[in-house]
Design a protein around this motif. Structure first.
Motif, short mmCIF file in Angstrom:
data_model
loop_
_atom_site.label_atom_id
_atom_site.label_comp_id
_atom_site.label_asym_id
_atom_site.label_seq_id
_atom_site.Cartn_x
_atom_site.Cartn_y
_atom_site.Cartn_z
N UNK A 153 -1.76 -95.96 10.07
CA UNK A 153 -1.24 -95.16 9.43
C UNK A 153 -1.04 -94.24 9.32
N UNK A 154 -2.15 -93.36 10.40
CA UNK A 154 -1.40 -91.68 10.81
C UNK A 154 -0.15 -91.93 11.95
N UNK A 155 0.44 -93.06 12.29
CA UNK A 155 1.75 -92.58 12.61
C UNK A 155 2.60 -92.47 12.28
N UNK A 156 2.69 -93.51 10.99
CA UNK A 156 3.51 -93.50 10.28
C UNK A 156 3.79 -92.71 8.74
N UNK A 157 2.42 -92.16 8.55
CA UNK A 157 2.10 -91.02 8.28
C UNK A 157 2.98 -89.63 8.29
N UNK A 158 2.68 -88.94 9.59
CA UNK A 158 2.77 -88.41 10.11
C UNK A 158 4.89 -88.21 10.87
N UNK A 159 4.93 -89.34 11.19
CA UNK A 159 6.40 -89.69 11.65
C UNK A 159 7.02 -89.36 9.85
N UNK A 160 6.78 -89.33 8.69
CA UNK A 160 7.36 -89.07 7.22
C UNK A 160 7.23 -87.60 7.65
N UNK A 161 6.23 -86.69 7.45
CA UNK A 161 6.12 -85.65 7.51
C UNK A 161 6.87 -85.10 8.83
N UNK A 162 6.99 -85.40 9.87
CA UNK A 162 7.69 -85.08 11.38
C UNK A 162 9.40 -84.78 10.57
N UNK A 163 9.92 -85.91 9.45
CA UNK A 163 11.12 -86.29 9.27
C UNK A 163 11.38 -84.95 7.92
N UNK A 164 10.52 -84.40 7.58
CA UNK A 164 10.06 -83.74 6.64
C UNK A 164 10.80 -82.00 6.65
N UNK A 165 10.27 -81.98 8.32
CA UNK A 165 9.64 -80.34 8.20
C UNK A 165 11.54 -80.08 10.17
N UNK A 166 11.82 -81.19 10.99
CA UNK A 166 12.86 -81.39 11.34
C UNK A 166 14.03 -82.38 11.06
N UNK A 167 14.22 -82.95 9.77
CA UNK A 167 15.21 -83.57 10.38
C UNK A 167 16.89 -82.92 9.05
N UNK A 168 18.06 -83.01 9.51
CA UNK A 168 19.18 -82.45 9.43
C UNK A 168 18.88 -82.75 8.09
N UNK A 169 19.04 -84.60 6.90
CA UNK A 169 19.21 -84.39 6.41
C UNK A 169 17.88 -84.76 4.56
N UNK A 170 17.08 -83.39 5.23
CA UNK A 170 16.43 -82.95 3.53
C UNK A 170 17.28 -81.89 3.67
N UNK A 171 17.73 -81.88 2.09
CA UNK A 171 18.13 -81.26 1.51
C UNK A 171 17.55 -79.78 1.41
#
Length: 772
Positions: A153-171
């Motif tokens: 659960x932590x693995x996938x939850x933190x992966x989602x937060x990582x995209x929120x913080x680092x991903x280019x396509x987050x507007x």
């Protein structure tokens, strides 16, 4: 980083995001710690399952004997042997004198009780994993069984937060310092996360290694826990850095830097992704360098070494330590805010704890009540990672996550009568998600809004105005929004709002929170459900799928994640990761009747951590009232966050970790950036190689008494309007490569593998403690 150096290294400033990503992933990997999970199993057995397995005095007697692991040696049934999941050699040691009594109890236990215990044990293994050496299967299945459903659960939850913080396509970017990071392509975030989100290992954080698990036995192993003798030039044979750091950890870092240097030289000029991957590896290595300063007492020793007048020939260590604390605190402005507590913390940071041998239930050792802690003025050592400290670290990680997501800095608004901090209202992503819920065609959000608004006596118009970011009664209206979130997505609210955790820990109903200053909590009817019980029920209900707007079938969390994506705060990959996390939660919620799933387990865990933090703070406040407790020599003074040698006491990695947070941040930043600059300079120079061990010894060392880079850096920080000094401002560091240009002697690079294997073997060693 100097722009010219980046250009010569074929890097851009945006590429440095990969460095930060490697550093960040090292930190959040702490959420997967198999050793801590083993002891969570023991607590679950002792405190949750055995008392509730059946309404039977026999089960209570079984609990009192504390010998569940001895059942297998009695040869009762194969199920009972499976129940202990250990080898015969492991289990024999737990038979003891209690065996006959346990056998008599077993003979009369109902079959359904044994089945309940067996089912609970299977559930514990599935939730919290099994030791790696006892986990068969292909790599993917082995990973899931090793870390358990909570870890996954932590693995996938933190992966989602990582995209929120680092991903280019987050507007919609997060605010503050994290919003200033140059985002990178989402597919690269996924790739890096897949290779660099691992698990907790002590060496990656320069933590004191628990390889000798029983702290009471550690004095017998000076090769690990005693001070090294490398710095003999300081003219004191007792001075040094703890051997575990000075030899093993420095070698791990040096080997890693050597590997990066060689790999970088082998890259083709056009291999941009290869350089980015090496920056990720550098970020993980630099994390260990930074944590030496954040997790040890080296900054306190730096101050001690510069104190005047210095220790006299006839002055004992104890007398000098007290004089140092008293005199420094009287002049240093950092102590003005809270003289007594900060003096007490400084005094305790310069001591070494005394432990007694461990027991079956306190296997990591017991803080001694007979032997006092000792002054530690010549031993630079990292903090002890106890079970309590691991919990404390995770709670601070949650608080840091709040900060990243703007839910702690934009504190939920509180009534004027409350004693908690008040702030600037709900962040934009919460308001956007709430608006979409209230406007949904299925009407459930609107109905919930109307119910909660009526309970608070707030008009619907006022709440909708607050959602839009305006309105004269915004503070009161936002309380209604929080009430809605509590019913709709209680786990999100619990994990991301400290005030909600404090409320649940205190057992106070939402409309009575926060209480008036000095008031007692309202009485609770006997046998009534606790606030935590109610929150768990809300969470279980929120996991049930239902038909929502646009004829979708999804649970509340999936719906909230979809809204978060629609609002632009999350990309599709982050959405998928978070959705997977809550699918795991929903599946595990149905595994064992009456037991929580992964999310419910984390919800309870978060409240227990909050209770521990609140209890530690309350104990510290009591100590603040007594001047005599400033120089208390006991290893445990009653406040768990002030235990001598503990992470909770020694770590200086948050704004509130005073005294000396600024000094620590300066030294960690300078050391980390200097190593990176030296690396970039080196890979652009002729291939002669550097002795990285020698370079690291210049940063990870017992502080000298004279002027060195450490004192120069701190002085420049205060002279230059609190700006971190640059590498070029410190000639001592700029000259390091000239004194370390000879390559180190060839050696097999195995230190990282060796240290990881140490920690993995510890899992198997501690598996015998999994039952009470």
């Amino acid at each position: 980083m100097p722009p010219g150096l980046l250009e010569r290294s074929r890097l851009t400033a945006a590429d440095l995001t990969y460095l930060e990503l490697g550093n960040y992933l090292t930190d959040v990997s702490q959420f997967r710690d198999p050793v801590s999970y083993l002891f969570a199993k023991q607590r679950v057995w002792r405190e949750k399952i055995i008392p509730k397995a059946a309404d039977s005095t026999k089960v209570q007697l079984l609990r009192g004997l504390g010998a569940l692991s001895s059942l297998a040696v009695l040869g009762a049934t194969q199920k009972l042997k499976d129940l202990t999941s250990g080898t015969a050699a492991d289990l024999t040691s737990y038979g003891g004198a209690a065996a006959a009594g346990v056998l008599a109890i077993l003979a009369s236990l109902p079959t359904d009780v044994l089945a309940a215990l067996g089912g609970a044990d299977d559930w514990i293994d599935e939730m919290l994993g099994t030791p790696l050496e006892r986990t068969p299967g292909d790599p993917k299945a082995r990973e899931e069984k090793h870390y358990g459903k909570v870890g996954m659960f932590f693995r996938h939850f933190i992966e989602g937060v990582t995209h929120l913080l680092f991903a280019q396509d987050v507007r919609e970017r997060v605010k503050g310092g994290w919003g200033s990071i140059t985002p990178i392509p989402a597919e690269r975030v996924t790739e890096v996360f897949g290779t660099s989100f691992t698990q907790y290992y002590p060496h990656e954080h320069t933590d004191q290694p628990p390889y000798v698990w029983d702290a009471g036995k550690r004095p017998q192993y000076p090769s690990l826990y005693g001070p090294s003798r490398r710095q003999r030039t300081l003219k004191d044979p007792d001075i040094g850095v703890m051997n575990a750091v000075d030899t093993h950890y420095v070698q791990y870092l040096a080997e890693g830097l050597e590997d990066v240097e060689q790999a970088w030289r082998a890259l083709k000029p056009a291999d941009t992704s290869g350089r980015q991957e090496l920056l990720v590896r550098m970020g993980k290595l630099l994390h260990g360098i930074e944590d030496w300063f954040f997790h040890s007492n080296v900054v306190e020793l730096l101050r001690l070494r510069a104190h005047t007048p210095p220790q006299g020939a006839a002055e004992s260590d104890e007398d000098f330590l007290r004089r140092f604390v008293t005199q420094l605190s009287a002049t240093d402005p950092e102590f003005a805010a809270d003289q007594r507590r900060l003096r007490r913390k400084l005094y305790r940071r310069l001591r070494f704890p005394a432990y007694e041998r461990g027991t079956k239930t306190e296997s990591a050792g017991r803080l001694s009540r007979q032997t006092m802690s000792a002054p530690s003025l010549r031993h630079a050592y990292p903090a002890f990672p106890s079970q309590q400290d691991t919990s404390h670290t995770l709670m601070h990680a949650l608080e840091n996550l709040e900060h990243k997501l703007r839910l702690a800095t934009d504190r939920l608004t509180r009534p004027a009568a409350g004693s908690l901090p008040r702030g600037g209202g709900l962040p934009g992503y919460v308001l956007c998600v709430a608006r979409k819920l209230f406007e949904a065609r299925d009407g459930t959000g609107r109905a919930l809004l109307e119910q909660k608004a009526a309970e608070r006596g707030v008009g619907i118009t006022e709440v909708l105005a607050a959602v839009a970011g305006s309105g004269p009664q915004r503070a009161r209206a936002e309380l209604v929004i929080v009430d809605v979130l509590r019913e709709w997505v209680p786990l999100f609210l619990t994990l991301l709002d400290e005030s909600e955790r404090m409320r649940l820990a205190a057992g106070i109903a939402p409309r009575s929170w926060p209480p008036e200053p000095g008031s007692d909590p309202p009485p609770r009817a006997k046998d009534a459900k606790t606030e935590l019980d109610l929150q768990l029920e809300r969470h279980e209900a929120a996991l049930e799928p239902r038909t929502t707007d646009d004829e979708r079938v999804e649970n509340n969390y999936e719906r909230a994640i979809r809204y978060l994506t629609d609002c632009g705060f999350l990309n599709s990959r982050g959405r998928d990761a978070l959705t997977t996390a809550f699918k795991i939660d929903a599946e595990t919620q149905k595994k064992l009747p009456g037991a929580p799933g992964a999310g419910g387990f984390l919800l309870q865990f978060a409240i227990e951590l909050q209770e521990a933090l609140d209890a530690g703070e309350a104990a510290a406040q009591r100590l603040d009232q007594d001047e005599r407790r400033v120089f208390d020599q006991r290893s445990d003074n009653g406040a768990f966050n002030e235990i001598v040698g503990s992470h909770s006491l020694m770590s200086k990695d948050t704004l509130t970790s005073i005294p000396f947070f600024d000094d620590t941040r300066v030294l960690a930043s300078v050391a980390s950036s200097a190593v990176l600059i030296i690396m970039l300079q080196q890979v652009g120079a002729p291939a002669h190689g550097l002795d990285w061990t020698r370079i690291l010894h210049h940063f990870i060392r017992y502080p000298p008494a004279g002027i060195g880079w450490e004192r120069q850096a701190i002085a420049l920080f205060h002279q230059n309007n609190r700006q971190i000094p640059k590498f070029a401002d410190l000639p001592e560091l700029a000259g390091l490569t000239r004194s370390a240009t000879r390559p180190a002697a060839p050696r097999e690079r195995r230190k990282r593998q060796e240290l990881e294997e140490h920690y993995i073997r510890l899992e198997a060693e501690l598996a015998g403690y999994r039952h009470p």
